[in-house]
Write a protein that holds these residues in place. Sequence first.
Motif, PDB file in Angstrom:
ATOM      1  N   SER A 179       0.831  -1.205   0.000  1.00 24.08           N
ATOM      2  CA  SER A 179       0.000   0.000   0.000  1.00 24.08           C
ATOM      3  C   SER A 179       0.868   1.258   0.000  1.00 24.08           C
ATOM      4  CB  SER A 179      -0.921  -0.016   1.219  1.00 24.08           C
ATOM      5  OG  SER A 179      -1.659   1.157   1.301  1.00 24.08           O
ATOM      6  N   GLY A 180       1.914   1.257   0.810  1.00 22.66           N
ATOM      7  CA  GLY A 180       2.826   2.393   0.861  1.00 22.66           C
ATOM      8  C   GLY A 180       3.535   2.624  -0.462  1.00 22.66           C
ATOM      9  N   LEU A 181       3.962   1.538  -1.104  1.00 24.19           N
ATOM     10  CA  LEU A 181       4.637   1.662  -2.399  1.00 24.19           C
ATOM     11  C   LEU A 181       3.671   2.153  -3.476  1.00 24.19           C
ATOM     12  CD1 LEU A 181       6.865  -1.541  -2.281  1.00 24.19           C
ATOM     13  CD2 LEU A 181       7.662   0.834  -2.281  1.00 24.19           C
ATOM     14  N   GLN A 182       2.428   1.669  -3.431  1.00 19.31           N
ATOM     15  CA  GLN A 182       1.424   2.134  -4.389  1.00 19.31           C
ATOM     16  C   GLN A 182       1.157   3.627  -4.192  1.00 19.31           C
ATOM     17  OE1 GLN A 182       0.278   0.745  -7.040  1.00 19.31           O
ATOM     18  NE2 GLN A 182       1.186  -1.240  -6.639  1.00 19.31           N
ATOM     19  N   GLY A 183       1.134   4.051  -2.935  1.00 22.61           N
ATOM     20  CA  GLY A 183       0.939   5.467  -2.635  1.00 22.61           C
ATOM     21  C   GLY A 183       2.050   6.321  -3.208  1.00 22.61           C
ATOM     22  N   LEU A 184       3.281   5.831  -3.102  1.00 26.24           N
ATOM     23  CA  LEU A 184       4.415   6.564  -3.666  1.00 26.24           C
ATOM     24  C   LEU A 184       4.302   6.633  -5.188  1.00 26.24           C
ATOM     25  CD1 LEU A 184       7.411   5.118  -1.592  1.00 26.24           C
ATOM     26  CD2 LEU A 184       6.331   7.357  -1.346  1.00 26.24           C
ATOM     27  N   LYS A 185       3.869   5.537  -5.779  1.00 28.44           N
ATOM     28  CA  LYS A 185       3.717   5.472  -7.235  1.00 28.44           C
ATOM     29  C   LYS A 185       2.648   6.465  -7.700  1.00 28.44           C
ATOM     30  CE  LYS A 185       3.054   1.780 -10.616  1.00 28.44           C
ATOM     31  NZ  LYS A 185       2.743   0.360 -10.743  1.00 28.44           N
ATOM     32  N   THR A 186       1.549   6.535  -6.971  1.00 26.68           N
ATOM     33  CA  THR A 186       0.436   7.417  -7.320  1.00 26.68           C
ATOM     34  C   THR A 186       0.814   8.887  -7.167  1.00 26.68           C
ATOM     35  OG1 THR A 186      -1.111   5.723  -6.595  1.00 26.68           O
ATOM     36  CG2 THR A 186      -1.974   7.953  -6.794  1.00 26.68           C
ATOM     37  N   THR A 187       1.520   9.200  -6.083  1.00 30.23           N
ATOM     38  CA  THR A 187       1.854  10.608  -5.804  1.00 30.23           C
ATOM     39  C   THR A 187       3.191  11.025  -6.415  1.00 30.23           C
ATOM     40  OG1 THR A 187       2.977  10.053  -3.730  1.00 30.23           O
ATOM     41  CG2 THR A 187       0.600  10.552  -3.609  1.00 30.23           C
ATOM     42  N   HIS A 188       3.912  10.059  -6.977  1.00 30.85           N
ATOM     43  CA  HIS A 188       5.242  10.311  -7.542  1.00 30.85           C
ATOM     44  C   HIS A 188       6.223  10.805  -6.484  1.00 30.85           C
ATOM     45  CE1 HIS A 188       3.634   9.543 -11.488  1.00 30.85           C
ATOM     46  NE2 HIS A 188       2.665  10.425 -11.257  1.00 30.85           N
ATOM     47  N   ALA A 189       5.956  10.431  -5.238  1.00 29.10           N
ATOM     48  CA  ALA A 189       6.868  10.794  -4.150  1.00 29.10           C
ATOM     49  C   ALA A 189       8.092   9.881  -4.182  1.00 29.10           C
ATOM     50  CB  ALA A 189       6.155  10.673  -2.808  1.00 29.10           C
ATOM     51  N   LEU A 190       9.142  10.316  -3.551  1.00 25.13           N
ATOM     52  CA  LEU A 190      10.375   9.533  -3.512  1.00 25.13           C
ATOM     53  C   LEU A 190      10.298   8.455  -2.431  1.00 25.13           C
ATOM     54  CD1 LEU A 190      13.018  12.415  -3.817  1.00 25.13           C
ATOM     55  CD2 LEU A 190      12.250  10.844  -5.616  1.00 25.13           C
ATOM     56  N   LEU A 191      10.983   7.373  -2.691  1.00 23.57           N
ATOM     57  CA  LEU A 191      11.100   6.295  -1.719  1.00 23.57           C
ATOM     58  C   LEU A 191      12.008   6.784  -0.588  1.00 23.57           C
ATOM     59  CD1 LEU A 191      10.395   3.277  -1.265  1.00 23.57           C
ATOM     60  CD2 LEU A 191      12.508   2.720  -2.455  1.00 23.57           C
ATOM     61  N   THR A 192      11.497   6.767   0.628  1.00 24.51           N
ATOM     62  CA  THR A 192      12.256   7.281   1.766  1.00 24.51           C
ATOM     63  C   THR A 192      13.135   6.203   2.384  1.00 24.51           C
ATOM     64  OG1 THR A 192      10.545   6.710   3.362  1.00 24.51           O
ATOM     65  CG2 THR A 192      10.389   8.895   2.321  1.00 24.51           C
ATOM     66  N   ASN A 193      14.120   6.632   3.148  1.00 23.78           N
ATOM     67  CA  ASN A 193      14.970   5.698   3.881  1.00 23.78           C
ATOM     68  C   ASN A 193      14.139   4.888   4.872  1.00 23.78           C
ATOM     69  OD1 ASN A 193      17.367   6.291   2.582  1.00 23.78           O
ATOM     70  ND2 ASN A 193      17.884   7.935   4.002  1.00 23.78           N
ATOM     71  N   GLU A 194      13.124   5.523   5.447  1.00 22.10           N
ATOM     72  CA  GLU A 194      12.252   4.825   6.393  1.00 22.10           C
ATOM     73  C   GLU A 194      11.523   3.670   5.706  1.00 22.10           C
ATOM     74  OE1 GLU A 194       8.382   5.626   9.267  1.00 22.10           O
ATOM     75  OE2 GLU A 194       9.263   7.305   8.194  1.00 22.10           O
ATOM     76  N   MET A 195      11.020   3.915   4.489  1.00 21.01           N
ATOM     77  CA  MET A 195      10.326   2.862   3.752  1.00 21.01           C
ATOM     78  C   MET A 195      11.300   1.751   3.359  1.00 21.01           C
ATOM     79  SD  MET A 195       7.560   1.560   2.586  1.00 21.01           S
ATOM     80  CE  MET A 195       6.177   2.471   1.966  1.00 21.01           C
ATOM     81  N   ILE A 196      12.487   2.127   2.940  1.00 15.23           N
ATOM     82  CA  ILE A 196      13.505   1.134   2.579  1.00 15.23           C
ATOM     83  C   ILE A 196      13.835   0.274   3.797  1.00 15.23           C
ATOM     84  CG2 ILE A 196      15.929   0.824   1.906  1.00 15.23           C
ATOM     85  CD1 ILE A 196      15.559   3.301   0.075  1.00 15.23           C
ATOM     86  N   ASP A 197      13.953   0.886   4.970  1.00 12.97           N
ATOM     87  CA  ASP A 197      14.229   0.140   6.198  1.00 12.97           C
ATOM     88  C   ASP A 197      13.088  -0.830   6.522  1.00 12.97           C
ATOM     89  OD1 ASP A 197      16.672   1.398   6.499  1.00 12.97           O
ATOM     90  OD2 ASP A 197      15.930   2.840   7.995  1.00 12.97           O
ATOM     91  N   LYS A 198      11.851  -0.397   6.305  1.00 12.23           N
ATOM     92  CA  LYS A 198      10.697  -1.281   6.546  1.00 12.23           C
ATOM     93  C   LYS A 198      10.695  -2.455   5.577  1.00 12.23           C
ATOM     94  CE  LYS A 198       7.651   2.224   8.521  1.00 12.23           C
ATOM     95  NZ  LYS A 198       6.413   3.008   8.341  1.00 12.23           N
ATOM     96  N   ILE A 199      11.041  -2.200   4.326  1.00 11.83           N
ATOM     97  CA  ILE A 199      11.113  -3.278   3.327  1.00 11.83           C
ATOM     98  C   ILE A 199      12.222  -4.250   3.710  1.00 11.83           C
ATOM     99  CG2 ILE A 199      11.631  -3.817   0.915  1.00 11.83           C
ATOM    100  CD1 ILE A 199      10.315  -1.061   0.241  1.00 11.83           C
ATOM    101  N   LYS A 200      13.352  -3.712   4.126  1.00 10.00           N
ATOM    102  CA  LYS A 200      14.475  -4.571   4.543  1.00 10.00           C
ATOM    103  C   LYS A 200      14.066  -5.430   5.736  1.00 10.00           C
ATOM    104  CE  LYS A 200      19.357  -4.507   5.885  1.00 10.00           C
ATOM    105  NZ  LYS A 200      19.271  -5.903   6.188  1.00 10.00           N
ATOM    106  N   LEU A 201      13.393  -4.845   6.699  1.00  9.01           N
ATOM    107  CA  LEU A 201      12.932  -5.607   7.858  1.00  9.01           C
ATOM    108  C   LEU A 201      11.971  -6.717   7.428  1.00  9.01           C
ATOM    109  CD1 LEU A 201      12.728  -6.087  10.920  1.00  9.01           C
ATOM    110  CD2 LEU A 201      10.897  -4.379  10.958  1.00  9.01           C
ATOM    111  N   PHE A 202      11.044  -6.395   6.536  1.00 14.02           N
ATOM    112  CA  PHE A 202      10.106  -7.401   6.024  1.00 14.02           C
ATOM    113  C   PHE A 202      10.869  -8.552   5.379  1.00 14.02           C
ATOM    114  CE2 PHE A 202       7.930  -9.087   2.266  1.00 14.02           C
ATOM    115  CZ  PHE A 202       6.851  -9.709   2.880  1.00 14.02           C
ATOM    116  N   PHE A 203      11.827  -8.238   4.494  1.00  8.98           N
ATOM    117  CA  PHE A 203      12.576  -9.292   3.822  1.00  8.98           C
ATOM    118  C   PHE A 203      13.419 -10.097   4.807  1.00  8.98           C
ATOM    119  CE2 PHE A 203      12.232  -6.894  -0.361  1.00  8.98           C
ATOM    120  CZ  PHE A 203      11.275  -7.762  -0.861  1.00  8.98           C
ATOM    121  N   ASP A 204      13.971  -9.450   5.817  1.00 12.13           N
ATOM    122  CA  ASP A 204      14.739 -10.176   6.839  1.00 12.13           C
ATOM    123  C   ASP A 204      13.836 -11.155   7.599  1.00 12.13           C
ATOM    124  OD1 ASP A 204      17.072  -8.859   6.137  1.00 12.13           O
ATOM    125  OD2 ASP A 204      16.999  -7.442   7.820  1.00 12.13           O
TER     126      ASP A 204
END
Length: 170
Positions: free
Chosen positions: A101-126
């Motif tokens: 949902s967060g990634l779709q929101g970024l795609k829709t708003t054309h916002a940049l991927l934040t370090n916080e989101m990258i950290d959450k993705i990394k945690l999910f993959f871990d």
Amino acid sequence: MEGVYNINNHVAKIAGEHLLITRYIAAFNQKLKERDKPFFKGLAAFFDFMEKDLLAHFRFEEVVIFPASLVGESTYGNVLMVMSLQKEHGILETQFETLKSGLQGLKTTHALLTNEMIDKIKLFFDLLKDHAKREMTDLYPMIDANAKSKALLEIYGKEMTDASSAAKKF
């Protein structure tokens, strides 16, 4: 881990999916170190692609693998392990949906991927990697060592395949 591939086609397929997950996570971690922008731009599409496969993978384990394990070897330790793995499925699904949902929101708003989101993705993959490793090193070898679990795995897997085939006819 070699015994994982000797169980049967259903478990070998899932174990293969676990290896794919592990490879993707390794690639993610490498791209993270390199701060590869094109890679991160494609994360929303990957999550869209991954959704169906991940949820189908969890359902197969919950309907076939876990019951075969529990009925075949209903020791206290095995019951706790399967309950823990199933609980992790719920946690991982919730995290996955939040990230998607967060990634779709970024795609829709054309916002940049934040370090916080990258950290959450990394945690999910871990967490996903740790979960897959536990299944491959603890659950699958236990099933492989138990004749009743292996027999039930065949029966449950065939029933699920038959039900899926019947549903596709309608």
